[in-house]
Design an enzyme around this catalytic site. Structure first.
Site, PDB file in Angstrom:
ATOM      1  CB  SER A   7       2.054   7.317   0.934  1.00 51.05           C
ATOM      2  OG  SER A   7       2.802   7.125   2.118  1.00 51.05           O
ATOM      3  CG  HIS A  32       0.264   3.213   0.680  1.00 52.64           C
ATOM      4  ND1 HIS A  32       0.244   1.947   0.123  1.00 52.64           N
ATOM      5  CD2 HIS A  32       1.537   3.405   1.108  1.00 52.64           C
ATOM      6  CE1 HIS A  32       1.445   1.408   0.201  1.00 52.64           C
ATOM      7  NE2 HIS A  32       2.251   2.267   0.798  1.00 52.64           N
ATOM      8  CG  ASP A  34       3.982   3.792   3.722  1.00 53.59           C
ATOM      9  OD1 ASP A  34       4.161   2.778   3.028  1.00 53.59           O
ATOM     10  OD2 ASP A  34       3.660   4.898   3.256  1.00 53.59           O
ATOM     11  CG  MET A  36       8.046   2.241   7.812  1.00 58.67           C
ATOM     12  SD  MET A  36       9.156   3.566   7.280  1.00 58.67           S
ATOM     13  CE  MET A  36       8.301   4.122   5.801  1.00 58.67           C
ATOM     14  CG  HIS A  65       3.922  -0.931   2.145  1.00 60.94           C
ATOM     15  ND1 HIS A  65       4.687   0.059   1.558  1.00 60.94           N
ATOM     16  CD2 HIS A  65       4.667  -2.061   2.078  1.00 60.94           C
ATOM     17  CE1 HIS A  65       5.843  -0.456   1.159  1.00 60.94           C
ATOM     18  NE2 HIS A  65       5.857  -1.737   1.470  1.00 60.94           N
ATOM     19  CG  MET A  67       7.901  -1.284   4.371  1.00 60.76           C
ATOM     20  SD  MET A  67       8.043   0.468   3.967  1.00 60.76           S
ATOM     21  CE  MET A  67       6.395   1.010   4.399  1.00 60.76           C
ATOM     22  CG  MET A 137       9.072  -1.550  -2.165  1.00 60.71           C
ATOM     23  SD  MET A 137       7.908  -0.325  -1.525  1.00 60.71           S
ATOM     24  CE  MET A 137       8.947   1.102  -1.225  1.00 60.71           C
ATOM     25  CG  ASP A 175       5.059   2.672  -2.012  1.00 63.58           C
ATOM     26  OD1 ASP A 175       5.178   3.905  -2.017  1.00 63.58           O
ATOM     27  OD2 ASP A 175       4.929   1.993  -0.965  1.00 63.58           O
ATOM     28  N   GLY A 176       6.815   4.732  -4.475  1.00 66.90           N
ATOM     29  CA  GLY A 176       8.091   5.413  -4.268  1.00 66.90           C
ATOM     30  C   GLY A 176       8.443   6.354  -5.407  1.00 66.90           C
ATOM     31  N   GLY A 177       8.496   7.643  -5.109  1.00 63.52           N
ATOM     32  CA  GLY A 177       8.924   8.627  -6.104  1.00 63.52           C
ATOM     33  C   GLY A 177       7.930   8.835  -7.237  1.00 63.52           C
ATOM     34  CB  SER A 198       6.657  13.843  -0.894  1.00 64.75           C
ATOM     35  OG  SER A 198       7.265  12.918  -1.734  1.00 64.75           O
TER      36      SER A 198
HETATM   37  C1  DX5 Z   1       8.392   4.242   1.444  1.00 60.27           C
HETATM   38  C2  DX5 Z   1       6.917   4.043   1.539  1.00 60.27           C
HETATM   39  C3  DX5 Z   1       6.139   4.868   0.580  1.00 60.27           C
HETATM   40  C4  DX5 Z   1       6.367   6.364   0.727  1.00 60.27           C
HETATM   41  C5  DX5 Z   1       6.203   6.973  -0.642  1.00 60.27           C
HETATM   42  O1  DX5 Z   1       9.044   3.230   2.128  1.00 60.27           O
HETATM   43  O2  DX5 Z   1       6.555   2.700   1.274  1.00 60.27           O
HETATM   44  O3  DX5 Z   1       4.756   4.547   0.589  1.00 60.27           O
HETATM   45  O4  DX5 Z   1       5.500   6.993   1.618  1.00 60.27           O
HETATM   46  O5  DX5 Z   1       6.520   8.303  -0.540  1.00 60.27           O
HETATM   47  P1  DX5 Z   1       6.881   9.182  -1.800  1.00 60.27           P
HETATM   48  O6  DX5 Z   1       5.689   9.198  -2.691  1.00 60.27           O
HETATM   49  O7  DX5 Z   1       7.206  10.506  -1.198  1.00 60.27           O
HETATM   50  O8  DX5 Z   1       8.075   8.529  -2.468  1.00 60.27           O
HETATM   51 ZN    ZN Z   2       4.359   2.272   1.043  1.00 63.28          ZN
END
Ligand code: DX5
Ligand code: ZN
Length: 217
Positions: A7, A32, A34, A36, A65, A67, A137, A175-177, A198
């Site tokens: 990401s 990926h 993001d 927003m 993606h 959002m 998510m 996606d996420g963590g 991250s």
């Molecule tokens: C959050 C995004 C993710 C984000 C994931 O809303 O959709 O793609 O960048 O980041 P990590 O891997 O740090 O959770």
């Molecule tokens: Zn994402």
């Protein structure tokens, strides 16, 4: 092989070209992106001019993606940019099935994403039979660096069962963590595509490919 999708939210944007280049030659990798809008989620990232530059410079498939509250704007305006996958949020559109059909006219792959509080049964059979990917998510959308929510495992199971019952082959993306601590369990549970921000970009640039290998182990 599991697709890993770094990401770019967590990358060094002032050095994006060299960040993108450091993934050259890695197989089964998507970038990926993001997007927003400050409405669907509180945070704001980037829009069309940046997406266009990234797609041009990237040696890999790009996975966007959205959002955003108005994914129809992006469906129309990005169709000539060369994006591989277009994922919109289920919660952002009134008729996800018709919208997915519209997106299918413009992109090789179309995904639908669900927030942690949206149950998988809300995704109709007819929607699942049109899309190529479901993004689960595993954090509240809007920010990188949050902790993984284990509710994703039940959702993977439910979607795997529906997929085989319906004879479909959409990808299941998480996606996420995502880190090396949960990637093996996610892959074993049936995830086909792991997004990681991250975890990858907190490493030094010369370690990115090692981080990808660790996610696949
Ligand atoms: C959050 C995004 C993710 C984000 C994931 O809303 O959709 O793609 O960048 O980041 P990590 O891997 O740090 O959770
Ligand atoms: Zn994402």
């Amino acid at each position: 092989m599991t697709i890993i999708s770094p990401s770019l939210l967590a990358c060094d944007f002032l050095n994006i070209e060299s960040e993108l280049k450091s993934f050259d030659g890695i197989k089964n990798l998507w970038f990926h992106l993001d997007i927003m809008d400050g409405h669907f989620v509180p945070n704001l990232t980037f829009g069309n001019p940046i997406i266009e530059q990234i797609v041009k410079k990237s040696g890999h498939k790009c996975d966007a993606h959205f959002m955003v509250t108005n994914p129809d704007f992006y469906n129309e305006t990005l169709r000539t940019y060369g994006l591989h996958n277009f994922t919109f949020h289920f919660e952002a559109v009134l008729d996800p099935h018709s919208f997915a059909l519209e997106c299918k006219k413009n992109y090789p792959s179309v995904g639908v994403s669900i927030k942690p509080n949206t149950p998988t049964h809300k995704l109709s059979d007819e929607l699942l039979s049109v899309i190529d990917l479901v993004l689960i998510m595993s954090v509240e959308p809007g920010f990188g660096g949050q902790s993984f929510m284990p509710l994703a495992y039940d959702k993977i199971n439910e979607l795997k069962t529906r997929r085989s019952k319906l004879g479909l082959n959409f990808q299941i993306q998480i996606d996420g963590g995502v880190t090396d601590k949960n990637s093996r369990d996610l892959i074993n549970a049936g995830a086909d595509n792991l997004v990681a921000g991250s975890y990858i970009f907190n490493a030094s640039q010369d370690k990115y490919s090692e981080m990808i290998d660790l996610l696949r182990k």
